[in-house]
Design a protein around this motif. Structure first.
Motif, short mmCIF file in Angstrom:
data_model
loop_
_atom_site.label_atom_id
_atom_site.label_comp_id
_atom_site.label_asym_id
_atom_site.label_seq_id
_atom_site.Cartn_x
_atom_site.Cartn_y
_atom_site.Cartn_z
N SER A 1 63.75 81.59 68.17
CA SER A 1 62.75 82.44 67.98
C SER A 1 62.83 83.94 68.44
CB SER A 1 61.27 81.67 67.92
OG SER A 1 61.25 80.36 67.09
N LEU A 2 62.91 83.91 69.59
CA LEU A 2 62.83 85.23 70.23
C LEU A 2 63.85 86.15 69.73
CD1 LEU A 2 61.41 87.02 72.52
CD2 LEU A 2 62.90 86.13 74.26
N ALA A 3 65.21 85.35 69.75
CA ALA A 3 66.38 86.17 69.42
C ALA A 3 66.30 86.51 68.18
CB ALA A 3 67.75 85.12 69.63
N ALA A 4 65.54 86.00 67.23
CA ALA A 4 65.59 86.41 66.04
C ALA A 4 64.82 87.77 65.92
CB ALA A 4 64.75 85.46 65.02
N THR A 5 64.10 88.25 66.74
CA THR A 5 63.46 89.61 66.81
C THR A 5 64.35 90.60 67.43
OG1 THR A 5 62.77 89.18 68.90
CG2 THR A 5 61.27 88.40 67.23
N GLY A 6 65.76 90.26 67.93
CA GLY A 6 66.66 91.16 68.57
C GLY A 6 67.13 90.64 70.03
N PRO A 7 67.96 91.47 70.57
CA PRO A 7 68.55 91.03 71.83
C PRO A 7 67.39 90.68 72.77
CG PRO A 7 69.60 93.03 70.89
CD PRO A 7 68.57 92.68 69.94
N GLU B 1 70.30 82.34 79.25
CA GLU B 1 70.34 83.61 79.96
C GLU B 1 71.53 84.56 79.34
OE1 GLU B 1 70.02 85.42 84.43
OE2 GLU B 1 69.97 83.29 84.08
N ARG B 2 72.75 83.97 79.24
CA ARG B 2 73.90 84.82 78.36
C ARG B 2 73.56 85.06 77.09
NH1 ARG B 2 78.16 80.87 78.86
NH2 ARG B 2 79.58 82.42 77.81
N GLY B 3 72.49 84.51 76.34
CA GLY B 3 72.16 84.73 75.05
C GLY B 3 73.38 84.30 74.18
N VAL B 4 74.11 83.36 74.69
CA VAL B 4 74.95 82.81 73.48
C VAL B 4 74.50 81.45 72.79
CG1 VAL B 4 77.02 83.77 74.50
CG2 VAL B 4 76.06 81.62 75.49
N LEU B 5 73.50 81.54 72.09
CA LEU B 5 72.79 80.39 71.51
C LEU B 5 73.68 79.73 70.44
CD1 LEU B 5 69.33 81.93 70.88
CD2 LEU B 5 70.25 80.82 72.90
#
Length: 317
Positions: A285-291, A250-254
């Motif tokens: 994979s989703l993060a590779a497309t952007g935030p 959820e925080r996007g800190v992969l």
């Protein structure tokens, strides 16, 4: 969002072979059903052209004779274990080949299967989200989550990133799905120390007869009943760890997952807690497309299903 211009979306979805066979209390089941209905609506509104499905295997398609850390299928069929659908998945072979080439071009080694065999880990999310295993074009990606030795989690993130970048080149609306987890410790056989008959099956992939499969599935159902009653030594569901995992997404800190060790994940999440690798790949994979932003999050510890059960959705921002 029907026919949306959004290029990608994500669903993280726990699975369990015990769904419908050893269900929890009615109020818990009703909450799961409501969350499942919500995620179906999310998928229907997004209307994907292609599904990239990350899932594990439970010694039904991949064995120690050749055990890759991950594998992309250009064709696949399901065995139909635990009442899940059997038969051919509607694999988009052209998209699968294009994604495979894109991943390899980006320096990530990838095994390819032109005859992948999958089990409920793949079939169940397709049935839940689309009503069948042949309703939507799919690219299946197996992530080894039980057969040790297991590689570093950073490699799973690298795989997911490469897949996301390759999929973005297809000019399709792509739904990334991670199937499995969260914390759970079901009775999965282990090669080290296994009796010769069990070891041979784990190595060579001796497919069970219908009678043997029925006996094996009955043992898992019984294990679920014992687990829910607290009559087992299996690692308990760990809500604290499950929510740490969900918070990370959820925080996007992969990048934080790169520090998660194999032993730590097993100790905190149980023997099959490594199925969260499928979620890591999907989110990467989703993060590779952007935030991105997580748009829904459901979680319940469900001992009857031997699972920290979660459903999440996410969209690019």
């Amino acid at each position: 969002m029907k026919g949306s211009d959004l290029p990608a979306a994500l669903v993280g979805l726990s699975h369990s072979p015990l769904i419908g066979r050893n269900d929890p209390a009615p109020d818990v089941l009703a909450a799961v059903d409501a969350a499942t209905a919500d995620v179906r609506s999310f998928v229907e509104r997004f209307a994907p052209d292609l599904v990239v499905l990350y899932a594990p295997d439970h010694y039904n398609g991949f064995f120690y004779k050749d055990m890759p850390p991950f594998c992309l299928g250009t064709a696949a069929s399901a065995v139909g274990d635990f009442g899940s659908a059997s038969g051919e998945l509607s694999v988009d072979g052209d998209a699968a080949s294009a994604i495979a080439s894109g991943v390899l071009d980006r320096g990530v080694d990838l095994t390819i299967s032109a005859r992948m065999t999958v089990d409920h880990g793949f079939a169940q999310p397709l049935e839940v989200l689309f009503g069948g295993i042949d309703r939507v074009p799919v690219v299946p990606l197996f992530i080894n989550s039980v057969a040790r030795p297991l590689g570093p989690v950073a490699r799973i993130r690298s795989l997911g990133t490469a897949v996301g970048l390759a999929a973005a080149e297809l000019d399709r609306r792509v739904l990334f799905v991670g199937s499995g987890g969260l914390s759970h410790d079901p009775p999965v056989p282990v090669l080290r120390g296994a009796p010769p008959r069990v070891a041979a099956a784990l190595i060579d992939g001796h497919h069970p007869t219908p009678e043997q499969r029925a006996r094996g599935e009955a043992r898992v159902v019984q294990a679920g009943r014992e687990y829910a009653a607290g009559q087992t030594g299996m690692v308990p569901i760990n809500p604290a760890w499950d929510n740490l995992v969900l918070d990370t997404f959820e925080r996007g800190v992969l990048q934080d997952v790169d520090g998660w060790t194999v032993d730590w994940m097993g100790a905190e999440g149980g023997g099959s807690g490594h199925e969260v690798r499928t979620w890591i790949a999907a989110y990467a994979s989703l993060a590779a497309t952007g935030p991105y932003a997580v748009t829904s999050r459901f979680y319940r510890p469900i001992p009857e299903w031997i699972a920290g059960f979660a459903i999440t959705t996410a969209l690019p921002t």
